[in-house]
Design a protein around this motif. Structure first.
Motif, short mmCIF file in Angstrom:
data_model
loop_
_atom_site.label_atom_id
_atom_site.label_comp_id
_atom_site.label_asym_id
_atom_site.label_seq_id
_atom_site.Cartn_x
_atom_site.Cartn_y
_atom_site.Cartn_z
N VAL A 13 0.84 -1.20 0.00
CA VAL A 13 0.00 0.00 0.00
C VAL A 13 0.87 1.25 0.00
O VAL A 13 0.56 2.24 -0.66
CB VAL A 13 -0.96 -0.01 1.21
N ALA A 16 1.98 1.76 -3.50
CA ALA A 16 0.91 2.30 -4.34
C ALA A 16 0.69 3.78 -4.06
O ALA A 16 0.49 4.58 -4.98
CB ALA A 16 -0.38 1.53 -4.10
N GLY A 19 3.47 5.72 -5.67
CA GLY A 19 3.28 5.74 -7.13
C GLY A 19 2.22 6.74 -7.56
O GLY A 19 2.43 7.51 -8.51
N ILE A 20 1.09 6.77 -6.87
CA ILE A 20 0.03 7.72 -7.23
C ILE A 20 0.48 9.14 -6.93
O ILE A 20 0.19 10.08 -7.68
CB ILE A 20 -1.27 7.36 -6.49
N SER A 49 -3.51 5.65 -12.36
CA SER A 49 -3.94 5.44 -10.98
C SER A 49 -4.73 4.14 -10.84
O SER A 49 -4.60 3.43 -9.85
CB SER A 49 -4.81 6.61 -10.51
N VAL A 52 -2.25 1.27 -10.78
CA VAL A 52 -1.53 1.19 -9.51
C VAL A 52 -2.43 0.63 -8.42
O VAL A 52 -2.02 -0.22 -7.63
CB VAL A 52 -0.97 2.58 -9.13
N GLU A 53 -3.67 1.08 -8.37
CA GLU A 53 -4.61 0.57 -7.37
C GLU A 53 -4.92 -0.91 -7.61
O GLU A 53 -5.09 -1.67 -6.67
CB GLU A 53 -5.90 1.38 -7.38
N LEU A 55 -2.85 -3.09 -8.81
CA LEU A 55 -1.71 -3.84 -8.28
C LEU A 55 -1.76 -3.92 -6.76
O LEU A 55 -1.41 -4.95 -6.17
CB LEU A 55 -0.40 -3.19 -8.73
N ALA A 56 -2.21 -2.86 -6.10
CA ALA A 56 -2.34 -2.89 -4.64
C ALA A 56 -3.40 -3.91 -4.22
O ALA A 56 -3.20 -4.66 -3.25
CB ALA A 56 -2.70 -1.51 -4.11
#
Length: 67
Positions: A13, A16, A19-20, A49, A52-53, A55-56
């Motif tokens: 998390v 992520a 990254g965001i 975004s 990335v989310e 992947l989280a």
């Protein structure tokens, strides 16, 4: 879920979030430099975004599966 699973998900998390944050920073700088491409930058930011989310969330699911 064991302690290592919780720690692993927490690290995921954090990754992520970083990254965001970096993506939002880049979009804000791009909009400040060239306001006419705001719509296109925002679209790319939303797609990035979402990835990335996703992947989280995959990391969360994997931490639940692997006990």
């Amino acid at each position: 879920m064991g302690a290592l699973g919780v720690i692993g998900y927490g690290l995921g998390v954090i990754g992520a979030g970083i990254g965001i944050g970096l993506a939002a920073n880049g979009v804000a700088q791009g909009m400040a430099r060239q306001p006419e491409v705001q719509g296109r930058l925002f679209t790319v930011f939303i797609l990035g975004s979402a990835f990335v989310e996703a992947l989280a969330l995959i990391g969360f699911v994997v931490s639940l599966i692997v006990k």
